[in-house]
Write an enzyme that holds these catalytic residues in place. Structure first.
Site, short mmCIF file in Angstrom:
data_model
loop_
_atom_site.label_atom_id
_atom_site.label_comp_id
_atom_site.label_asym_id
_atom_site.label_seq_id
_atom_site.Cartn_x
_atom_site.Cartn_y
_atom_site.Cartn_z
CG LEU A 153 0.57 -3.29 -2.44
CD1 LEU A 153 0.78 -3.22 -3.95
CD2 LEU A 153 0.57 -4.73 -1.96
CG PHE A 267 4.90 2.01 11.27
CD1 PHE A 267 5.02 0.71 10.83
CD2 PHE A 267 4.93 3.03 10.33
CE1 PHE A 267 5.16 0.42 9.49
CE2 PHE A 267 5.08 2.76 8.99
CZ PHE A 267 5.19 1.44 8.58
CB CYS A 278 2.08 6.59 0.83
SG CYS A 278 2.34 5.67 -0.69
NE ARG A 345 7.15 8.90 -5.93
CZ ARG A 345 6.08 8.17 -6.27
NH1 ARG A 345 5.15 8.70 -7.02
NH2 ARG A 345 5.97 6.93 -5.87
#
Ligand code: UGA
Length: 448
Positions: A153, A267, A278, A345
């Site tokens: 996800l 990407f 992640c 984060r």
């Protein structure tokens, strides 16, 4: 089926909510009692598109409940999804203490056989250790099957991704565990749900593949996928650096590269690089895992190095453009690690903000969702909901997150508010010619 989800962070909450919306009976547990109190009161503790909507509908249908008592959750479910954090340790390896803690709780609290599903991203062989821990701690109270079911996800589109996966990977040791997981995902595989994202009119996508592998392969698939995507971004960024030196345009280069289906267009966006909870930690954990078995994952170390250099290069651009940073009013547009999330984060923007504050800049930051979180971390900066307020009197605007609203800024209007018409764009959101035509000093990545 009756399902338990342990850990109500981004992964756990989305997993629990979507499985409840798909028709299962779900209980979500978290060690953080205030988070559970918020959920019980109908508040969603994180921002994720569509999540509050499905929490409400699953709640109304009586399909989802919450508890701060892990024992209650463990006893409820036939399958238990472990969705607790696996943060990086100082040496880069994953800290698995929360998983170990949950394993001990499961062994102590289970009263019947359980399928224990590892959903958190973990290094290969964690499943085997989890199985050992469960057998070691159990007192003959059930019998446990372990499975690995990595999530793919993306934050910001997690609900959409959950209902429209490319693949569902289940790593198992026996066919029964695979069948149980197929049953859990049957509504998704057979498209038997009312899609909360497309209101039932989902675009025609190919059918998700249900892949049954060994536990170690499933664990490796997750780390290998994330690390490859991170590698792809760093590759685009290295090409961007080259474009700057050679007078080429990275957008033109990566666009043409991406049209080759073997490469693909996604990407390859050059800029400030990857952040979030992640990629940075997964790439480190993968390097560290490889080192434990004597494999030097040089290529990933290089990807990590390129990514870290993005901040230095960006800060160089900002300080060269401003000449003296101290005392300058700088507007930061975007704090979240990417658009459509409130997650800060390992956000590149925060590193930029930290350096600007250290150099004595007067920072005025703006973000559609992440202001509250950033305020707690950097109380000395100024915060604005309205980007034009952040830009008022600014000597420079620095763009750190690719939010749609920032793509649509009226720079003609903004230029009249700013003290100096200077934009340093860390996400290549604007066309250099257009910005220059508006009278801006403008720099970005790979397009000088
Ligand atoms: C990532 C993966 O994409 C998911 O498949 C995976 O499930 C998830 O990690 C996870 O392990 O839980 P996520 O961290 O939400 O998802 O973010 P991405 O959309 O992958 O973006 C990561 C970072 O890369 C962001 O900072 C983004 O700005 C940056 N990025 C992305 C680029 O700099 N360039 C690009 O071309 C794409």
């Amino acid at each position: 089926m009756r399902l338990s989800v342990i850990g109500c962070g981004y992964v756990g909450l989305v997993t629990g909510a979507c499985l409840a919306e798909a028709g299962h009976d779900v209980i979500c547990a978290d060690i953080d009692a205030s988070r559970i109190a918020q959920l019980k009161a109908g508040q969603t503790p994180i921002y994720e598109q569509h999540l509050d909507k499905i929490l409400v509908s699953a709640g109304k249908a009586g399909k989802i409940s919450y508890t701060a008592d892990a024992g209650e959750a463990i006893r409820f479910g036939d399958a238990i999804f472990i969705c607790v954090g696996t943060p990086p340790r100082p040496d880069g390896s994953a800290d698995l203490s929360a998983i170990d803690h949950v394993a001990q709780q499961i062994a102590a609290e289970a009263r019947s056989p359980k399928l224990v599903v590892e959903k958190s991203t973990v290094p290969a062989r964690t499943g085997i250790e989890l199985q050992r821990a469960l057998s070691g701690y159990s007192r003959g109270n059930g019998g446990f099957r372990v499975a690995s079911n990595p999530e793919f996800l993306r934050e910001g589109t997690a609900v959409e991704d959950f209902f429209h996966p490319d693949r569902i990977v289940v790593g198992v040791e026996d066919p029964t565990a695979a069948e149980q997981l197929r049953e859990i995902y049957r509504p998704i595989l057979e498209h038997q749900f009312t899609c909360p994202v497309h209101n039932g009119k989902c675009p025609d996508t190919h059918k998700a593949e249900f892949l049954v592998t060994t536990i170690s392969s499933a664990e490796l698939i997750k780390h290998a996928s994330n690390s490859f995507l991170a590698l792809k971004i760093s590759y685009a960024n290295a090409v961007a650096d080259l474009c700057e030196k050679l007078g080429a345009n990275v957008e033109e280069v990566t666009h043409a590269m991406g049209l080759d289906p073997r490469i693909g267009t996604q990407f390859l966006k050059a800029g400030l690089g990857f952040g979030g909870f992640c990629f940075p930690k997964d790439i480190q954990a993968f390097i560290s895992l490889a080192a434990t078995v004597g494999v030097d994952f040089e290529i990933l170390k290089a990807a990590e190095r390129v990514n870290k250099q993005r901040i230095d290069r960006f800060f160089d651009k900002v300080s060269k453009a401003l000449w003296v940073v101290k005392g300058k009013r700088v507007a930061i547009l975007g704090l979240a690690f990417k658009a459509n999330t409130d997650d800060i984060r390992f956000a590149p923007a925060l590193e930029v903000m930290k350096r600007l504050l250290e150099e004595g800049a007067d920072v005025h930051a703006c973000d559609p969702k992440a202001l509250e979180k950033a305020k707690r971390q950097f109380p000395h900066a100024h915060y604005h909901d309205d980007p034009y307020k952040a830009l008022e009197g600014a000597h420079a605007a620095v763009i750190c997150t690719e939010w749609d609203v920032y793509k649509k800024i009226d720079w003609d209007r903004a230029g009249k508010l700013m003290a100096r018409k200077l934009v340093v764009d860390g996400r290549n959101l604007y066309q250099p010619e257009k910005m220059k035509a508006l009278g801006f000093e403008y720099s970005s990545f790979g397009r000088e």
